[in-house]
Design an enzyme around this catalytic site. Sequence first.
Site, PDB file in Angstrom:
ATOM      1  CG  ASP A  30      -2.158   0.889   0.980  1.00 38.50           C
ATOM      2  OD1 ASP A  30      -3.235   0.343   0.712  1.00 38.50           O
ATOM      3  OD2 ASP A  30      -2.010   2.138   1.032  1.00 38.50           O
ATOM      4  CB  THR A 121     -16.071  -2.827  -8.449  1.00 35.22           C
ATOM      5  OG1 THR A 121     -16.164  -3.835  -7.447  1.00 35.22           O
ATOM      6  CG2 THR A 121     -17.375  -2.757  -9.228  1.00 35.22           C
ATOM      7  CD  GLU A 148     -13.547 -11.165  -2.870  1.00 38.83           C
ATOM      8  OE1 GLU A 148     -12.542 -11.708  -3.372  1.00 38.83           O
ATOM      9  OE2 GLU A 148     -14.343 -11.757  -2.123  1.00 38.83           O
ATOM     10  NE  ARG A 151     -22.208 -11.855   2.718  1.00 33.44           N
ATOM     11  CZ  ARG A 151     -22.766 -12.779   3.503  1.00 33.44           C
ATOM     12  NH1 ARG A 151     -24.025 -12.666   3.864  1.00 33.44           N
ATOM     13  NH2 ARG A 151     -22.072 -13.822   3.929  1.00 33.44           N
ATOM     14  CE  LYS A 206     -18.355  -6.141  -6.774  1.00 35.74           C
ATOM     15  NZ  LYS A 206     -18.236  -6.752  -5.466  1.00 35.74           N
ATOM     16  CG  LEU A 252     -37.271  -9.264  -0.540  1.00 38.15           C
ATOM     17  CD1 LEU A 252     -38.481 -10.188  -0.662  1.00 38.15           C
ATOM     18  CD2 LEU A 252     -37.434  -8.069  -1.486  1.00 38.15           C
ATOM     19  CB  ALA A 254     -38.868  -2.369   3.859  1.00 43.09           C
ATOM     20  CB  CYS A 262     -20.086  -1.866  -2.672  1.00 48.38           C
ATOM     21  SG  CYS A 262     -18.512  -2.223  -1.889  1.00 48.38           S
ATOM     22  CE  LYS A 265     -17.179   1.821  -5.584  1.00 54.04           C
ATOM     23  NZ  LYS A 265     -16.577   0.932  -6.530  1.00 54.04           N
TER      24      LYS A 265
HETATM   25  C1  UGA Z   1     -22.157  -5.456  -1.126  1.00 50.87           C
HETATM   26  C2  UGA Z   1     -22.563  -6.825  -1.715  1.00 50.87           C
HETATM   27  O1  UGA Z   1     -23.570  -7.412  -0.886  1.00 50.87           O
HETATM   28  C3  UGA Z   1     -21.349  -7.745  -1.785  1.00 50.87           C
HETATM   29  O2  UGA Z   1     -21.714  -8.981  -2.406  1.00 50.87           O
HETATM   30  C4  UGA Z   1     -20.268  -7.058  -2.625  1.00 50.87           C
HETATM   31  O3  UGA Z   1     -19.096  -7.840  -2.713  1.00 50.87           O
HETATM   32  C5  UGA Z   1     -19.919  -5.726  -1.983  1.00 50.87           C
HETATM   33  O4  UGA Z   1     -21.099  -4.896  -1.898  1.00 50.87           O
HETATM   34  C6  UGA Z   1     -18.887  -5.062  -2.844  1.00 50.87           C
HETATM   35  O5  UGA Z   1     -19.195  -4.687  -3.969  1.00 50.87           O
HETATM   36  O6  UGA Z   1     -17.719  -5.001  -2.437  1.00 50.87           O
HETATM   37  P1  UGA Z   1     -21.690  -4.584   1.364  1.00 50.87           P
HETATM   38  O7  UGA Z   1     -21.483  -3.245   0.759  1.00 50.87           O
HETATM   39  O8  UGA Z   1     -20.733  -5.093   2.388  1.00 50.87           O
HETATM   40  O9  UGA Z   1     -21.726  -5.703   0.211  1.00 50.87           O
HETATM   41  O10 UGA Z   1     -23.117  -4.547   2.057  1.00 50.87           O
HETATM   42  P2  UGA Z   1     -24.512  -5.296   1.898  1.00 50.87           P
HETATM   43  O11 UGA Z   1     -24.613  -6.377   2.867  1.00 50.87           O
HETATM   44  O12 UGA Z   1     -24.789  -5.615   0.481  1.00 50.87           O
HETATM   45  O13 UGA Z   1     -25.493  -4.124   2.363  1.00 50.87           O
HETATM   46  C7  UGA Z   1     -25.553  -2.897   1.617  1.00 50.87           C
HETATM   47  C8  UGA Z   1     -26.579  -1.989   2.182  1.00 50.87           C
HETATM   48  O14 UGA Z   1     -27.886  -2.475   1.938  1.00 50.87           O
HETATM   49  C9  UGA Z   1     -26.501  -1.753   3.685  1.00 50.87           C
HETATM   50  O15 UGA Z   1     -26.634  -0.363   3.927  1.00 50.87           O
HETATM   51  C10 UGA Z   1     -27.678  -2.512   4.235  1.00 50.87           C
HETATM   52  O16 UGA Z   1     -28.190  -1.953   5.424  1.00 50.87           O
HETATM   53  C11 UGA Z   1     -28.678  -2.388   3.102  1.00 50.87           C
HETATM   54  N1  UGA Z   1     -29.678  -3.478   3.068  1.00 50.87           N
HETATM   55  C12 UGA Z   1     -29.305  -4.756   2.881  1.00 50.87           C
HETATM   56  C13 UGA Z   1     -31.031  -3.162   3.192  1.00 50.87           C
HETATM   57  O17 UGA Z   1     -31.410  -1.989   3.350  1.00 50.87           O
HETATM   58  N2  UGA Z   1     -31.942  -4.171   3.145  1.00 50.87           N
HETATM   59  C14 UGA Z   1     -31.600  -5.456   2.962  1.00 50.87           C
HETATM   60  O18 UGA Z   1     -32.503  -6.325   2.916  1.00 50.87           O
HETATM   61  C15 UGA Z   1     -30.247  -5.759   2.834  1.00 50.87           C
END
Ligand code: UGA
Length: 435
Positions: A30, A121, A148, A151, A206, A252, A254, A262, A265
């Site tokens: 890094d 990405t 990748e 989560r 992705k 799902l 709400a 991620c 953007k």
């Molecule tokens: C997301 C994807 O889920 C990963 O598969 C992916 O690798 C990652 O982006 C990435 O591109 O690096 P992440 O950003 O860690 O992962 O978070 P998520 O678990 O997807 O949640 C994203 C947002 O959605 C959170 O703010 C969460 O609170 C919200 N969310 C999630 C909801 O509002 N409702 C849901 O049912 C699920």
Amino acid sequence: MKISVIGCGYLGTVHAACLAELGHDVIGIDVDQAKVDLLSAGRPPFYEPGLPELLRSAMASGRLAFSSDIAAVAGSRVHFVAVGTPQLANSNAADVGYVDAAVESLLPHLAPGDLVVGKSTVPVGTAERLADVVTEGAPGARLAWNPEFLREGFAVKDTVAPDRLVYGIAAGDSTAEALLDEVYATAVGNGTPRVVTNYATAELVKVSANAFLATKISFINAMAEVAEATGADVTQLADAIGYDARIGRRFLNAGLGFGGGCLPKDIRGFMARAEELGVDQALSFLHEVDAINLRRRERMVDLTREVLGGQLDGKRITVLGLAFKPDSDDVRDSPALDVAVRLAELGAEVVASDPQAVETARRRYPQLRYLADVEDAVRGADAVLLLTEWKEYRDLDPDRVGSLVARKSILDGRNCLDPVQWRAAGWQYRALGRP
Ligand code: UGA
């Protein structure tokens, strides 16, 4: 195998530590010396469950080291590029500048037969362009794209045991495929599905996966808007449609919608790229996905005002949760932090709390008032807003919290509390998409 990982952010650090744990000899690179120093001392620069232990054990094995000197990649056969692609300041597009710089910096240190593997990405088309940069700048070296899907909060598990592996390789490059199989020997041996494809497909897998997840969340939040207008309950609606295996209940939930580094953007970058490719109509629905998502924050502010009798000025509001999701200290594009800041800007006296994200939030918005302890934070509140569903908030005792606040009003921004229990304890309970 000797492996280098360029970029020790979220993705790179977890990837480097997991590969070392799986038996490879890994050097993480890094440009940020302070980050390298922290990591070299076995301390991750962010919160991720399980990572400190993994980092310490990998470093103790002697198979993991960090450096700010790119020359330290010499001798590695595979070089992962895991740097960030943030949204550009003045457009929806992703900034691929760090990816380009990382690949350029690798060129003088590559040997014939080396494989550069993109993990970041990127807009579709990037890998094709960088493949030429690699073959011209380092004869005999090649490029693959291997997105990748980890989560935050489950990063270690997702990396060690991914649900699929996607290899984007140049036509006929069986050596790249074999090298990647060797890197992921454990997962491949466990029968993890592999999709071996071309660059464009790998890049699109992705962003389309993230676009689908974002769409699923915005779909249920759109139903929440309709539920609010009709007296329906969106959580029961989600349960009921989720029993259909074709729909599925996951993603799902709400509430306040999606945030993080991620999903937001990536859908914007995807739309920007589609426009360049002349297929913007195909993704025009993502504008609506984004708009529905941002409207939820607006709605939370309005609901808070409504609960407080139309007046936010001078009202004491406790915001529980600042991270974009539980088990993370990441506040990038966090809906919770956004709502907290908006309420403060509208004149409310906001006190914000989070089990892990107080410091990261404070760096971004020093003007907010933060209290790490939940009980200190709720004391004297006119309204309590639960905006990130940490377990310790889901488990709050309504009687105990009720004895500390000024007014028993709770707004459940994540539909994670039991309304019956809170109402029975004398609380006014309000939520998004529920009567
Ligand atoms: C997301 C994807 O889920 C990963 O598969 C992916 O690798 C990652 O982006 C990435 O591109 O690096 P992440 O950003 O860690 O992962 O978070 P998520 O678990 O997807 O949640 C994203 C947002 O959605 C959170 O703010 C969460 O609170 C919200 N969310 C999630 C909801 O509002 N409702 C849901 O049912 C699920």
